[in-house]
Write an enzyme that holds these catalytic residues in place. Structure first.
Site, PDB file in Angstrom:
ATOM      1  N   CYS A 448      -5.332 -40.854  13.543  1.00 19.10           N
ATOM      2  CA  CYS A 448      -5.300 -41.982  14.471  1.00 19.10           C
ATOM      3  C   CYS A 448      -6.205 -41.724  15.680  1.00 19.10           C
ATOM      4  CB  CYS A 448      -3.867 -42.287  14.882  1.00 19.10           C
ATOM      5  SG  CYS A 448      -3.657 -43.909  15.661  1.00 19.10           S
ATOM      6  N   HIS A 574      -1.547 -42.973   9.553  1.00 17.77           N
ATOM      7  CA  HIS A 574      -0.684 -41.797   9.745  1.00 17.77           C
ATOM      8  C   HIS A 574      -0.129 -41.343   8.392  1.00 17.77           C
ATOM      9  CE1 HIS A 574      -0.235 -41.846  14.236  1.00 17.77           C
ATOM     10  NE2 HIS A 574      -0.626 -43.103  14.054  1.00 17.77           N
ATOM     11  N   GLU A 576       1.302 -38.713   7.563  1.00 17.16           N
ATOM     12  CA  GLU A 576       2.529 -37.910   7.662  1.00 17.16           C
ATOM     13  C   GLU A 576       3.790 -38.735   7.464  1.00 17.16           C
ATOM     14  OE1 GLU A 576       1.356 -39.032  11.946  1.00 17.16           O
ATOM     15  OE2 GLU A 576       0.356 -38.343  10.119  1.00 17.16           O
TER      16      GLU A 576
END
Length: 632
Positions: A448, A574, A576
């Site tokens: 990001c 993102h 994750e």
């Protein structure tokens, strides 16, 4: 599911409360209970209740409640929902996070519409009824790929019993236990059992008082889980059993463990499933994957060194490279593990350069994604938290010791990660770290804001736009990062580009495309207000920075990779958020492999020719990438 079937199989509810202190581990306990139930074939959903008045977590500083977790539908929620998704392998929705603000907004909207027909709107019954209705509605929303209705709903009540903020929720569940009937409602109370340093003796009095207060509100725990530093003696469990009116077999000790993935196994060993099965009258399931807990055990325990190796296609599970030599891959209980076994303890060091490094929970999903990737690669992860401002020139003047220590840490790492964030503080330090990773050939992953900083650094030092910056930080001549047109600058909450969106690969010679399984497009979750300025794309790509992943309209840059670099990758999304313990995220896996010096060999096994006949052209389900590693 039909109305008739719903009546035949009533929803089961498990409420998890906390006592003595907040942050006791209710989220992990809730997730672990759900994991155990799923391992026995039950469909499980979760609800997190946060008593604060905010509508959602979107405007919180990470120092308030840790990171803001983003769901597929764009919901900005508490980080505990991230734990639920990772442990249970489900896709939750924004309504799975209840806040006081949401409930009051819902009730006030009804009052404004005249739904209460002129009655006085009160906490009881209107707020408490709204809470119960919300729980019942959300509990039946599917969270699995097959869209089937859940069997069991686990509800975590945030905070601590006795908090004034949560009183309306406690009262709602006092009523709720009668509304759904006793055989369909179970209460699990998680409490701290402290051990003073002077005596190391387990003190049960705080738990006794916590349960006494809970019973005073009309709720009686069925199961008490005691959190402590070391295992409790039987006499301590018997004392809690006697004063809290709970069978001693229903008092479970959960001491501190080295890894959170050990907790489901610990609860299973203590007979939690047998207790829940009897307490909730669960009907045993027949057709389900019985290997789930075996895989969880394999995450936390060393595999059997006598395991027999089996042949697996190299394109699916690549061999591991140790000291320049190809090492055979063994298959242990559903996970690939290189031989020799002691190589599991080899350390990989990642420098995390951010602005919220004082609180690890601010990067909870990032750290878990790194851990998932390290576990898969059989490495022991060590994360060096470097505050970005410590790398800046001002710190060199004001505190040279801190400055040099920060740079020493950065230089000692095997890889560099710059995660997401907002605001100008620490930006120059992040850019300096990225420049060092780019020029030194050090593996780098930007997430990001990390992508935006990589673009700014490249514009300054390669394109020679010395004052290049983001419009978020400076209204300069070369704004290589700009605000998205649809962003509403007057409103902060829920105005970003949020949730699951599609990224299309536009370059076949892409590291990430290979790591994702050579699919044409992927779905990942976003949370940003700014994007790369499309005016500069041609100049960037001519200089070697390739934007290999783009949005549906080909206007937004989603993935960048640098030519002639071992691993210089950044994502606007993102990754994750959808990493799982048994299914690591591709960008993080690439970073760990590159940091271990194994990425080049891994990619040589993942050629387009080997995979094109068996992999779909787009990742499906709640994960962004094809299940490249079939053993999971």
């Amino acid at each position: 599911m039909s109305r008739q079937n719903s009546l035949a199989s009533p929803m089961k509810y498990i409420l998890v409360t906390g006592g003595v202190i907040s942050g006791i581990g209710k989220g992990i306990i809730s997730s672990s209970i759900g994991t155990i139930l799923r391992s026995h074939g039950f469909r499980v959903t979760s609800i997190k209740i946060d008593p604060y008045i905010n509508i959602d977590a979107g405007t919180f500083s990470p120092y308030e409640h840790g990171e803001v977790f983003v769901l597929d539908d764009g919901g900005e929620v508490d980080l505990d929902l991230g734990n639920y998704e990772r442990f249970l392998d489900v896709t939750l929705h924004r309504d799975n996070n209840i806040t006081t603000g949401k409930i009051y907004q819902y009730v006030i909207d009804k009052e404004r519409r005249g739904d209460y027909l002129g009655k006085t709107v009160q906490v009881v019954p209107h707020i408490t009824d709204a809470i119960q209705e919300w729980v019942e509605r959300v509990a039946r929303i599917s969270v699995d790929e097959d869209k089937a209705e859940p069997d069991i709903c686990i509800i975590e009540l945030g905070g601590t019993i006795g908090d004034i903020e949560s009183m309306s929720f406690v009262e709602a569940f006092r009523q709720f236990q009668f509304r759904v009937k006793k055989e369909n409602f179970c209460l699990v109370h998680v409490s701290l059992v402290p051990q003073p340093n002077s005596t190391k003796e387990h003190k049960t009095k705080p738990t006794q008082h916590s349960v006494k207060e809970l019973r005073g509100y009309g709720l009686t725990p069925d199961l008490i889980i005691c959190r402590c530093a070391t295992p409790m003696a039987l006499t301590d469990k018997e004392k809690i059993s006697m004063f809290c009116q709970v069978d001693k077999d229903h008092v479970i000790c959960v001491p501190d463990v080295k890894t959170l993935y050990r907790v489901p196994l610990l609860l299973e060993e203590n007979g939690v499933f047998n207790f829940l099965s009897a307490r909730l009258h669960l009907t045993p399931k027949s057709n389900y994957d019985r290997s789930l807990m075996i895989k969880w055990r394999d995450l936390t325990e060393r595999p059997n060194p006598k395991a027999i190796p089996i042949r697996i296609p190299a394109a699916i599970i690549p061999a591991t490279i140790i000291n320049g030599e190809t090492t055979p891959v063994l298959f242990f209980a559903g996970r690939a593990t290189p031989y020799p076994i002691e190589r599991q303890l080899d350390e990989v060091i990642i420098a995390l350069v951010g602005k919220y490094t004082a609180l690890e929970d601010a990067y909870a999903s990032v750290l878990k994604a790194l851990n998932h990737a390290a576990l898969f690669c059989n490495r022991k992860l060590k994360v060096l938290f470097i505050h970005a401002t410590d790398l800046e020139a001002n710190t060199q003047k004001d505190d040279p010791v801190k400055y040099h220590e920060a740079w020493q840490q950065l230089c000692s790492a095997h890889g560099v990660l710059v995660p997401g964030g907002f605001g100008s503080r620490g930006i120059e330090g992040k850019i300096a770290a990225i420049e060092w990773a780019r020029t030194q050939g050090k593996p780098f992953l930007g997430i990001c804001l990390g992508l935006q900083c990589a673009v700014i650094e490249f514009a300054r030092h390669v394109l020679q736009h010395k004052n290049a910056n983001s419009s978020e930080f400076d209204k300069c001549e070369h704004q290589v990062v700009i605000e998205m047109p649809e962003h509403n600058p007057g409103v902060m909450g829920g105005t970003m580009r949020l949730g699951r969106r599609t990224t299309h690969f536009v370059n076949d010679d892409s590291i990430l495309k290979k790591l994702y399984g050579n699919v044409n497009s992927i779905d990942e979750r976003h949370r940003h207000r700014y994007e790369v300025n499309p005016t500069y794309i041609e100049a960037f790509e001519s200089a070697g920075m390739k934007f290999v992943g783009r949005s549906d309209d080909n206007e937004r840059m989603e993935i960048l990779e640098l030519e002639n670099h071992p691993y210089f990758v950044a994502c606007q999304y993102h990754p994750e958020y959808i990493s799982r313990p048994l299914k690591p995220s591709a960008p993080y896996l690439g970073l760990i492999w590159a940091a271990c010096g194994e990425l080049k060999t891994v990619l040589s096994h993942v050629s387009k020719d080997e995979l094109s006949n068996e992999l779909p052209r787009k990742a499906s389900g709640p994960f962004s990438h094809v299940n490249l590693f079939r053993h999971t």
